[in-house]
Motif scaffolding. Structure first.
Motif, short mmCIF file in Angstrom:
data_model
loop_
_atom_site.label_atom_id
_atom_site.label_comp_id
_atom_site.label_asym_id
_atom_site.label_seq_id
_atom_site.Cartn_x
_atom_site.Cartn_y
_atom_site.Cartn_z
N SER A 181 0.86 -1.19 0.00
CA SER A 181 0.00 0.00 0.00
C SER A 181 0.89 1.23 0.00
O SER A 181 1.96 1.22 0.62
CB SER A 181 -0.87 0.00 1.25
OG SER A 181 -1.43 1.29 1.46
N ILE A 226 -6.45 -6.35 0.62
CA ILE A 226 -6.87 -6.61 1.99
C ILE A 226 -8.39 -6.75 2.14
O ILE A 226 -8.87 -7.48 3.00
CB ILE A 226 -6.31 -5.50 2.92
CG1 ILE A 226 -6.43 -5.88 4.38
CG2 ILE A 226 -6.97 -4.17 2.63
CD1 ILE A 226 -5.55 -6.98 4.82
N VAL A 231 -12.19 -9.46 4.55
CA VAL A 231 -13.65 -9.36 4.61
C VAL A 231 -14.31 -10.52 3.86
O VAL A 231 -15.38 -10.99 4.23
CB VAL A 231 -14.12 -8.00 4.06
CG1 VAL A 231 -15.62 -7.87 4.10
CG2 VAL A 231 -13.47 -6.86 4.85
N LEU A 294 -22.40 -5.20 0.30
CA LEU A 294 -21.55 -4.27 1.05
C LEU A 294 -20.54 -3.66 0.10
O LEU A 294 -19.87 -4.38 -0.66
CB LEU A 294 -20.84 -4.99 2.20
CG LEU A 294 -20.05 -4.07 3.15
CD1 LEU A 294 -20.09 -4.62 4.58
CD2 LEU A 294 -18.60 -3.87 2.74
N GLN A 318 -21.99 -0.10 3.88
CA GLN A 318 -20.72 0.44 3.42
C GLN A 318 -19.64 0.20 4.47
O GLN A 318 -19.90 0.29 5.67
CB GLN A 318 -20.85 1.94 3.11
CG GLN A 318 -19.57 2.47 2.50
CD GLN A 318 -19.62 3.89 1.95
OE1 GLN A 318 -18.69 4.30 1.29
NE2 GLN A 318 -20.67 4.63 2.21
N GLY A 319 -18.43 -0.08 3.98
CA GLY A 319 -17.29 -0.23 4.89
C GLY A 319 -16.21 0.74 4.49
O GLY A 319 -16.07 1.08 3.32
N TYR A 320 -15.46 1.17 5.48
CA TYR A 320 -14.33 2.07 5.23
C TYR A 320 -13.13 1.53 5.99
O TYR A 320 -13.28 0.95 7.09
CB TYR A 320 -14.65 3.49 5.72
CG TYR A 320 -13.40 4.32 5.97
CD1 TYR A 320 -12.81 5.02 4.93
CD2 TYR A 320 -12.79 4.34 7.22
CE1 TYR A 320 -11.64 5.74 5.13
CE2 TYR A 320 -11.62 5.05 7.44
CZ TYR A 320 -11.04 5.75 6.39
OH TYR A 320 -9.89 6.44 6.60
N GLU A 324 -3.61 -0.71 5.94
CA GLU A 324 -2.83 -0.55 7.18
C GLU A 324 -3.66 -0.86 8.43
O GLU A 324 -3.14 -0.93 9.54
CB GLU A 324 -2.30 0.88 7.26
CG GLU A 324 -1.18 1.21 6.27
CD GLU A 324 -1.65 1.53 4.85
OE1 GLU A 324 -2.82 1.28 4.52
OE2 GLU A 324 -0.83 2.03 4.06
N VAL A 328 -10.75 -3.00 8.13
CA VAL A 328 -12.00 -2.30 8.46
C VAL A 328 -11.91 -1.49 9.76
O VAL A 328 -11.63 -2.05 10.83
CB VAL A 328 -13.16 -3.31 8.62
CG1 VAL A 328 -14.49 -2.58 8.76
CG2 VAL A 328 -13.20 -4.30 7.46
N LEU A 331 -17.98 0.91 9.68
CA LEU A 331 -18.98 0.13 8.95
C LEU A 331 -20.37 0.68 9.19
O LEU A 331 -20.68 1.14 10.30
CB LEU A 331 -19.00 -1.30 9.51
CG LEU A 331 -18.05 -2.33 8.94
CD1 LEU A 331 -18.17 -3.61 9.76
CD2 LEU A 331 -18.31 -2.62 7.47
N THR A 407 -4.82 8.54 8.91
CA THR A 407 -5.36 7.90 7.70
C THR A 407 -5.14 8.71 6.43
O THR A 407 -5.20 8.15 5.34
CB THR A 407 -6.88 7.66 7.83
OG1 THR A 407 -7.52 8.95 7.93
CG2 THR A 407 -7.23 6.79 9.02
N ARG A 424 -9.87 13.70 0.91
CA ARG A 424 -8.66 12.92 1.16
C ARG A 424 -7.50 13.91 1.15
O ARG A 424 -7.39 14.68 0.20
CB ARG A 424 -8.51 11.90 0.02
CG ARG A 424 -7.62 10.74 0.34
CD ARG A 424 -7.48 9.80 -0.84
NE ARG A 424 -8.66 9.01 -1.13
CZ ARG A 424 -9.05 8.68 -2.37
NH1 ARG A 424 -8.38 9.07 -3.41
NH2 ARG A 424 -10.13 7.95 -2.54
N LYS A 430 -7.71 6.48 -6.11
CA LYS A 430 -8.32 5.16 -6.14
C LYS A 430 -9.08 5.00 -7.44
O LYS A 430 -9.97 5.80 -7.76
CB LYS A 430 -9.28 5.00 -4.96
CG LYS A 430 -8.54 4.98 -3.65
CD LYS A 430 -8.98 3.87 -2.78
CE LYS A 430 -8.08 2.70 -2.66
NZ LYS A 430 -8.70 1.70 -1.75
#
Ligand code: AYL
Length: 526
Positions: A181, A226, A231, A294, A318-320, A324, A328, A331, A407, A424, A430
């Motif tokens: 990453s 990841i 997940v 999801l 949704q997941g964030y 690193e 997760v 969520l 982050t 960001r 992305k």
């Protein structure tokens, strides 16, 4: 500081193998663990664990164990799951490699991670072999899962019936995996995730995600990333659900697999949500088996989320998170229909968070009502990586003295703990949920003879999805098509530059740093 609304969960002090498979009951052993979506071939938990153990035994007999790093370059298949956990069961470390990587990319990761073995498949062998040779890995250490003369195959490993030695590792400090990453700074780095990190994130997320034993989980997101690794693969196995693997994404195949395998839980990234909401073919398939989708890895628009849920008559969550963070940290959980689909939900158990001002670094207050000011999101917990491999400086710049990981994402938090990602601050781009380091594309663009200077930012396409866009200062006549073709020939497909704008000069600070904010403003102006 704010934390999870959920009570802490217990994190057993076990290797990922013992955690996932150590307590399988007789009845669970007979359940289906993985189905190859293309062929329909199925493996039970019993067969999977047997294969994992055999792979571990065969590798251990050849000296593979704690300290060995093995590259895994393989699309999503049942074999991936057996090899991945076989290597971990042997006590070695897996560095998972993007199947679309160029030979140069593969070589860089093999060398950087210190890999001395590579496991791949025959259709990827030409590039893989070139990379392995350049990295000094001999053919006897290049395992070709489906077989190739001169290389060990998975069948060879499965023939061995020497039991692997008992694992005596410390789950908290032993590096299980090294996904790559770029984090908040330029180049991709090896992210050291321990067995405990992987165990923790499954424990933190499993009840909130709500995959259950009866689920058939469509595994189209790659296991090397990841998201797919934790997940899909690990979490689905822990729940004793069945994974349906999809080796190569194709939207029609995606619809067909959901229909034919009666998939009930589907994990996606936002561009797939666009297709599900808009594509006319969706009506031609029976997707009634899907109860939950999801989305994670990139921002999901709230209106788009609602359109997907309405069209498929299912839940959308949704997941964030980040590589690193195993990954997760936030969520929208299965039992929280009241949370805004535009948020990334709440903090998972066992994590602390705070927001800090990007200007002063001061902590931002969580309001007693309403929503906070935006600030950089910091997270701390048992799923935060050990650090970047061989890069103490980057580790120190990312994880502070209090254990908080910065982050590089800008968020707000509500009085109820609902987090919304609003921007960001790091350079990362992305594309379809995959990482692109702009510095890598900028360096490449500068090698073009007609390009004097260049900068790459994330811009939006017609559907609102992020794409890499290059701002280029030409030194002599060159077209946007030529610039894009030049990049396309030299990078993995997801890294292609998808828009070009010519400019007089790249805006830079006095110290020569690209002013990406100015470029974003310029981009929005056209
Ligand atoms: P990496 N909304 C906005 N941005 C996001 C989101 C989201 N839901 N998820 C990830 N990102 C961005 O390492 C954000 O900038 O991990 C973050 O720092 O490839 C970066 O992507 C990290 O990129 C899941 C499923 C988390 C997947 C993931 C994230 C894996 C992406 C929870 O349930």
């Amino acid at each position: 500081m704010f934390t999870s609304p959920y009570a802490p969960v217990e994190i057993p002090n076990l290797s990922i193998f013992d955690f996932l498979f150590g307590d399988l009951t007789e009845a669970e052993l007979d359940r289906t663990a993985v189905i190859d979506g293309a062929t329909g071939e199925a493996l039970s938990y019993r067969t999977l664990v047997d294969q994992i153990t055999r792979v571990a035994g065969a590798l251990a007999a050849q000296g593979v164990g704690p300290g060995t790093v093995i590259g895994l370059l393989c699309p999503n298949t049942p074999e991936f799951t057996a090899v991945f956990h076989g290597v971990l069961r042997a006590g070695a470390t897996v560095t998972t490699i993007n199947s679309l990587y160029t030979p140069d990319d593969i070589q860089r990761q093999l060398v950087d991670s210190g890999a001395t073995w590579l496991v791949t498949v025959s259709h990827l062998l030409p590039g893989a072999k070139a990379a392995a040779h350049a990295a000094g890995i001999p053919d006897e250490h290049v395992v070709v899962i489906d077989g190739e003369p001169g290389h060990p195959s998975l069948a060879d490993l499965l023939q061995a019936d020497a039991a692997p030695p008992a694992l005596s590792i410390d789950p908290a400090t032993h590096v299980a995996v090294l996904p790559y990453s770029s984090g908040t700074t330029a180049a991709p780095k090896g992210v050291m995730l321990s067995h405990r990190n992987l165990v923790a994130n499954v424990q933190q997320a499993r009840d909130l995600i709500g995959v259950v034993l009866e689920d058939r989980v469509l595994a189209l997101l790659p296991f090397y990333h990841i998201y797919g690794m934790t997940v899909l693969l690990n979490l689905a196995f822990k729940q004793r659900a069945a994974l349906v693997t999809m080796a190569k994404f194709d939207f029609v195949e995606f619809l067909r697999m959901i229909q034919d395998h009666r998939c009930s839980y589907v994990f996606i990234a936002p561009p797939i949500a666009v297709a599900v909401a808009k594509h006319p073919l969706v009506e031609s398939y029976d997707l009634s088996s899907v109860h939950t989708i999801l989305s994670g890895a990139a921002p999901l628009d709230g209106t788009l989320a609602a359109a997907v849920a309405a069209r498929l008559d299912c839940r959308i969550l949704q997941g964030y998170g980040m590589t690193e963070v195993s990954p997760v940290s936030h969520l929208i959980p299965i039992d929280a229909p009241h949370l805004s689909r535009a948020s990334v939900g709440v903090t998972v158990p066992n994590m602390d968070c705070k927001l800090i001002s990007t200007e002063t670094g001061e902590e931002i207050e969580v309001p007693s009502a309403g929503v906070s000011e935006p600030g950089e999101l910091l997270v701390r917990g048992p799923n935060v990586m050990l650090g970047y491999l061989n890069n103490e400086q980057a580790t120190r710049e990312t994880i502070d003295a209090d254990g908080f990981l910065h982050t590089g994402d800008i968020a707000t938090v509500s009085a109820l703990g609902e987090v919304t990602i609003v921007d960001r601050s790091k350079e990362l781009i992305k594309y379809k949920g995959y990482q692109i380091a702009p510095a890598e594309l900028e360096a490449l663009l500068l090698t073009h003879p007609q390009i004097a200077d260049a900068a790459v930012i994330g811009a939006a396409d017609a559907d609102g999805q992020e794409i890499p866009k290059a701002f280029v200062v030409a030194s002599s006549a060159v077209t946007a098509e030529e610039v894009m073709a030049y990049v396309t020939e030299r990078v993995a497909p997801h890294k292609k530059v998808r828009a070009v704008e010519f400019i007089e000069a790249i805006p830079k600070s006095a110290s020569g740093k690209i002013l990406r904010k100015d470029l974003r403003t310029l981009d929005r102006a056209v």
